[in-house]
Design a protein around this motif. Structure first.
Motif, PDB file in Angstrom:
ATOM      1  N   MET A   1      56.407 -18.168 -10.361  1.00 34.95           N
ATOM      2  CA  MET A   1      55.469 -18.895 -11.204  1.00 34.95           C
ATOM      3  C   MET A   1      55.834 -18.727 -12.678  1.00 34.95           C
ATOM      4  O   MET A   1      55.822 -19.692 -13.447  1.00 34.95           O
ATOM      5  N   ALA A   2      56.202 -17.498 -13.050  1.00 35.16           N
ATOM      6  CA  ALA A   2      56.552 -17.236 -14.446  1.00 35.16           C
ATOM      7  C   ALA A   2      57.848 -17.959 -14.817  1.00 35.16           C
ATOM      8  O   ALA A   2      57.949 -18.549 -15.893  1.00 35.16           O
ATOM      9  N   LEU A   3      58.834 -17.926 -13.909  1.00 31.86           N
ATOM     10  CA  LEU A   3      60.094 -18.622 -14.194  1.00 31.86           C
ATOM     11  C   LEU A   3      59.848 -20.117 -14.355  1.00 31.86           C
ATOM     12  O   LEU A   3      60.331 -20.743 -15.306  1.00 31.86           O
ATOM     13  N   ALA A   4      59.087 -20.679 -13.417  1.00 30.35           N
ATOM     14  CA  ALA A   4      58.793 -22.114 -13.490  1.00 30.35           C
ATOM     15  C   ALA A   4      58.036 -22.438 -14.770  1.00 30.35           C
ATOM     16  O   ALA A   4      58.281 -23.459 -15.414  1.00 30.35           O
ATOM     17  N   SER A   5      57.123 -21.536 -15.172  1.00 28.65           N
ATOM     18  CA  SER A   5      56.374 -21.760 -16.407  1.00 28.65           C
ATOM     19  C   SER A   5      57.297 -21.761 -17.613  1.00 28.65           C
ATOM     20  O   SER A   5      57.146 -22.582 -18.524  1.00 28.65           O
ATOM     21  N   ALA A   6      58.265 -20.834 -17.611  1.00 20.73           N
ATOM     22  CA  ALA A   6      59.218 -20.775 -18.726  1.00 20.73           C
ATOM     23  C   ALA A   6      60.007 -22.077 -18.798  1.00 20.73           C
ATOM     24  O   ALA A   6      60.175 -22.660 -19.872  1.00 20.73           O
ATOM     25  N   VAL A   7      60.471 -22.552 -17.643  1.00 20.30           N
ATOM     26  CA  VAL A   7      61.231 -23.814 -17.623  1.00 20.30           C
ATOM     27  C   VAL A   7      60.349 -24.957 -18.120  1.00 20.30           C
ATOM     28  O   VAL A   7      60.790 -25.802 -18.902  1.00 20.30           O
ATOM     29  N   ALA A   8      59.086 -24.959 -17.698  1.00 21.76           N
ATOM     30  CA  ALA A   8      58.186 -26.031 -18.106  1.00 21.76           C
ATOM     31  C   ALA A   8      57.936 -26.000 -19.607  1.00 21.76           C
ATOM     32  O   ALA A   8      57.862 -27.038 -20.258  1.00 21.76           O
ATOM     33  N   LEU A   9      57.824 -24.777 -20.171  1.00 21.08           N
ATOM     34  CA  LEU A   9      57.544 -24.670 -21.607  1.00 21.08           C
ATOM     35  C   LEU A   9      58.766 -25.016 -22.440  1.00 21.08           C
ATOM     36  O   LEU A   9      58.667 -25.702 -23.452  1.00 21.08           O
ATOM     37  N   ILE A  10      59.928 -24.542 -22.017  1.00 23.47           N
ATOM     38  CA  ILE A  10      61.119 -24.686 -22.854  1.00 23.47           C
ATOM     39  C   ILE A  10      61.728 -26.080 -22.711  1.00 23.47           C
ATOM     40  O   ILE A  10      62.005 -26.753 -23.694  1.00 23.47           O
TER      41      ILE A  10
ATOM     42  N   ASP B   1      56.477 -27.513 -13.917  1.00 23.16           N
ATOM     43  CA  ASP B   1      55.039 -27.354 -14.117  1.00 23.16           C
ATOM     44  C   ASP B   1      54.284 -27.483 -12.795  1.00 23.16           C
ATOM     45  O   ASP B   1      53.407 -26.674 -12.473  1.00 23.16           O
ATOM     46  N   VAL B   2      54.670 -28.473 -12.000  1.00 22.95           N
ATOM     47  CA  VAL B   2      53.999 -28.683 -10.712  1.00 22.95           C
ATOM     48  C   VAL B   2      54.256 -27.495  -9.786  1.00 22.95           C
ATOM     49  O   VAL B   2      53.358 -27.044  -9.065  1.00 22.95           O
ATOM     50  N   ILE B   3      55.487 -26.972  -9.820  1.00 23.81           N
ATOM     51  CA  ILE B   3      55.826 -25.842  -8.944  1.00 23.81           C
ATOM     52  C   ILE B   3      55.013 -24.609  -9.333  1.00 23.81           C
ATOM     53  O   ILE B   3      54.468 -23.911  -8.473  1.00 23.81           O
ATOM     54  N   ALA B   4      54.902 -24.360 -10.641  1.00 22.39           N
ATOM     55  CA  ALA B   4      54.113 -23.204 -11.089  1.00 22.39           C
ATOM     56  C   ALA B   4      52.666 -23.343 -10.641  1.00 22.39           C
ATOM     57  O   ALA B   4      52.062 -22.406 -10.117  1.00 22.39           O
ATOM     58  N   LYS B   5      52.104 -24.531 -10.839  1.00 25.09           N
ATOM     59  CA  LYS B   5      50.707 -24.765 -10.473  1.00 25.09           C
ATOM     60  C   LYS B   5      50.507 -24.588  -8.971  1.00 25.09           C
ATOM     61  O   LYS B   5      49.524 -23.986  -8.531  1.00 25.09           O
TER      62      LYS B   5
END
Lengths: 221, 246, 222
Positions: free
Chosen positions: B76-85, B92-96
């Motif tokens: 979730m954190a990795l996906a969030s980083a990718v979504a933010l950067i 974003d969908v994967i993190a959610k």
């Protein structure tokens, strides 16, 4: 540095002019602690036993109550947007506001703490360590809280959300803050716990400032 | 002109959906097979522990759940980083979609740990470092989901939650090493160790099979949730377009 | 000679495409007036220009260099007046303005300079009044007085005439004219006629904004 001083100065001036806000936090702190003798009974031994934890938990909740407005007011009237547009790093804006928050809520809590320690029959040997622990721990609370306050900008029911986000992250400070006082009362050295509190503060200073600035940037977009 | 890469929000995630449609049944099949094999080996074929007796079998649920709790959070954190950067909408969908799955695994780890603690330590719960840090992990999952849904503007919620996921990463190494750093009731790691696992193969195999089953279950449910979310977004986009054209 | 330009800009708010394929170019001394109905993206465009939001597509450049490469330099050369008037009710007008000036310049501003800026909008007499006693129009004037304090190259004004009376509107026009005469640029959104001489118009109302994918449907010839 001058910009940092300008923001700090403004927030302090606002806090002084609206002095009630600061006082209310202290009043909440005192009230929350005063509830415990009614809850667990007025037996001095019991109160002395739970005093460090009770004071810390109450300080935690009091600090959190005032955090919701940390960025909210500036967000609502557009000030935050303009600060983000000044040629100054958002990190120093965060740091200035956190410093103002600590000076207007953390410091009054520390001043009120000895009074509560007396009410709870905390042995006198614990006073110095309690104050020192609060001095090291409350700035960390303000820093961690700034991240939460930045995250909830514009959220529905931000206050409840803030407690859900921030309270779990407060736990380490609570553990070592209360443990320091307990250690000194039990005749053990409080130094290791105080050092960990200092380490938490040193780690939170860059990390939380950075995270809160990042959250603000996302929130303003 | 073709849409530039920064406009990938328009991009139809058709390639991902095609891939997901292929992988999902395999993940489902593997989950069921590994679950049956793991449960058989763990509950019937493997011996009880010479110290812990039959209660040791809780381990086959407890340990993989705890691993998945951390694995999901890291994802979730990795996906969030990718979504933010990189602003990649799929990340974003994967993190959610990962958050509720991870929260369930964390809850399962806490509950099974509690059930295991009663016979072993004589209490449902102790406030040691490992349990406390996993409890904080559970609260982080809850906070993530609450924050995600707290905004009227969905993208705002997504970004705030992503920042929170990154902040919470500090908790992951604390959980992993809490049993080594503090002298606690919780037993230290016995599978992932530098000098090889300190566990008998007859217990290691069912454990690994269960871990496999849990991982493929995660993949299965994740794909299901991501596909549902993507379809939901497409429906919203179509509705929005209709109100605009009118 | 400085030049502020945007090419192929796109903006997404929420999950809605507000505009795309939008371009403009502005030279020193020029003004750009944004027109269009509510929801056409005027405020969103101004926020993109200010660097408060990242464009979903396209680039903004200053003298040919992308502003994304040096956002600090871009922030230092612009002033943004948004919908809200960031006045603290507990601080006096002069304190409010002095705070913004100090934040911009990094040093304390002389009191006379603050009063001079207020006088540009004929509110010098309000200097000692706390913000909470001000009317909407007076608050707007204080917000606009920030323009008179600090000399920067680019003014971004979102509906600057909201709540202003005729006299204050005239002061604003005079201020903008002086700014442009010095070689400054202005981008302003407005529903009403702002009356800027020789200002370019950018109309964000376009059929393609309603879900079409056509490129370059709104652009100003450079």
């Amino acid at each position: 540095m001058n910009r940092f001083a300008a923001i700090l100065g403004r927030d302090l001036r606002l806090a002084v002019r609206q002095g009630v806000d600061s006082l209310m936090v202290v009043a909440f702190f005192v009230l929350a602690v005063v509830l415990f003798p009614f809850g667990v009974g007025p037996e001095p031994g019991v109160l002395a036993r739970i005093a460090p934890g009770v004071i810390w938990v109450a300080a935690l909740l009091a600090a959190m109550l005032s955090l919701e407005r940390l960025f909210q007011a500036d967000h609502e009237d557009g000030s935050l947007e303009l600060m983000a547009l000044e040629p100054v790093a958002l990190e120093s804006v965060v740091l200035a506001k956190v410093a103002a928050h600590w000076l207007t809520t953390g410091l009054p809590l520390i001043v009120a703490a000895p009074l509560l320690a007396i009410l709870l029959n905390l042995p006198v040997e614990g006073f110095a360590v309690l104050l020192l622990a609060l001095l090291l721990g409350t700035p960390t609370l303000s820093l961690i809280g700034a991240v939460g306050a930045a995250l909830i900008l514009g959220a529905r029911r931000g206050g409840v959300l803030l407690s859900l986000l921030v309270l779990p992250l407060f736990i380490p400070v609570l553990i070592f803050g209360a443990a320091a006082v307990e250690a000194s009362l039990g005749g053990f050295p409080a130094r290791p716990h105080l050092l960990i509190l200092a380490a938490l503060l040193l780690a939170a200073l860059p990390l939380c400032t950075w995270a809160a600035a990042g959250a603000l940037r996302q929130g303003l977009e | 002109m073709a849409p530039s890469s920064s406009l990938h929000r328009f991009a139809n995630p058709a390639r991902f959906l095609r891939l997901a449609a292929v992988v999902q049944p395999w993940a489902a099949g593997l989950t069921i097979a590994a679950l049956i094999a793991g449960l058989y080996l763990g509950l019937i074929a493997s011996p009880g522990d010479y110290q812990q007796g039959e209660t040791v079998r809780i381990m086959y649920i407890h340990v993989p759940s705890a691993w998945m709790a951390l694995f999901c959070y890291t994802n979730m954190a990795l996906a969030s980083a990718v979504a933010l950067i990189w602003r990649h909408p799929l990340a974003d969908v994967i993190a959610k979609a990962t958050a509720p799955i991870g929260a369930c695994f964390t809850f399962l780890a806490l509950v099974t740990g509690s059930l295991w603690g009663k016979p072993m330590w004589g209490t449902w719960w102790v406030w040691d470092a490992r349990l406390t840090s996993v409890l904080i992990l559970f609260f982080l999952y809850l906070g993530y989901m609450a924050l995600y849904n707290a905004f009227d503007d969905a993208t705002r919620g997504a970004r705030a939650a992503a920042v929170l996921a990154l902040v919470g990463v500090v908790n992951v190494p604390i959980i992993k090493f809490s049993v080594d750093w503090w002298n606690t009731l919780h037993q230290p790691a016995s599978v992932v160790k530098l000098d090889g696992p300190a566990i008998h193969p007859s217990m290691l195999w069912p454990l690994l099979l269960m871990a496999l089953a849990f991982t493929t279950y995660y993949v299965w449910v994740l794909l299901l949730r991501v596909r549902a979310e993507l379809i939901g977004r497409r429906v919203r986009a179509i509705r929005l377009r209709q109100t605009q054209v009118r | 000679m400085s030049r502020f330009a945007g090419t192929d800009l796109a903006c997404i708010r929420g999950e809605r495409l507000v505009f795309q394929g939008l371009g403009f170019a502005l030279d020193a001394g020029q003004a750009l007036v944004l027109g269009g109905a509510n929801g056409s993206g005027k405020s969103s465009l101004l926020r993109l220009l200010a660097g408060l939001a990242r464009p979903a597509g396209g680039t903004l450049s200053w003298d040919g260099a992308s502003i994304a490469d040096d956002p600090d330099a871009h922030r230092a050369r612009l002033l943004y007046v948004g919908h809200a008037d960031p006045l603290k009710p507990a601080l006096t007008v002069a304190e409010n303005l002095a705070f913004w000036a100090a934040l911009r310049a990094g040093r304390r501003l002389a009191d006379s300079a603050v009063v001079a800026a207020l006088d540009a909008f004929a509110i010098g007499r309000l200097a000692g009044v706390p913000g909470r006693y001000l009317s909407a129009g007076q608050r707007r004037r204080v917000n606009l007085a920030r323009l008179a304090v600090s000399p920067v190259a680019l003014w971004l004004l979102d509906e600057p005439t909201t709540a202003l009376d005729a006299a204050a509107g005239e002061s604003l026009r005079a201020l903008i004219a002086a700014h442009r005469a010095r070689g400054g640029m202005v981008v302003a959104s407005t529903h009403s006629e702002l009356g800027l001489d020789g200002a370019r118009q950018l109309n964000l109302d376009a059929p393609a904004a309603a879900g079409g994918i056509k490129e370059n449907h709104v652009s100003v010839p450079a």
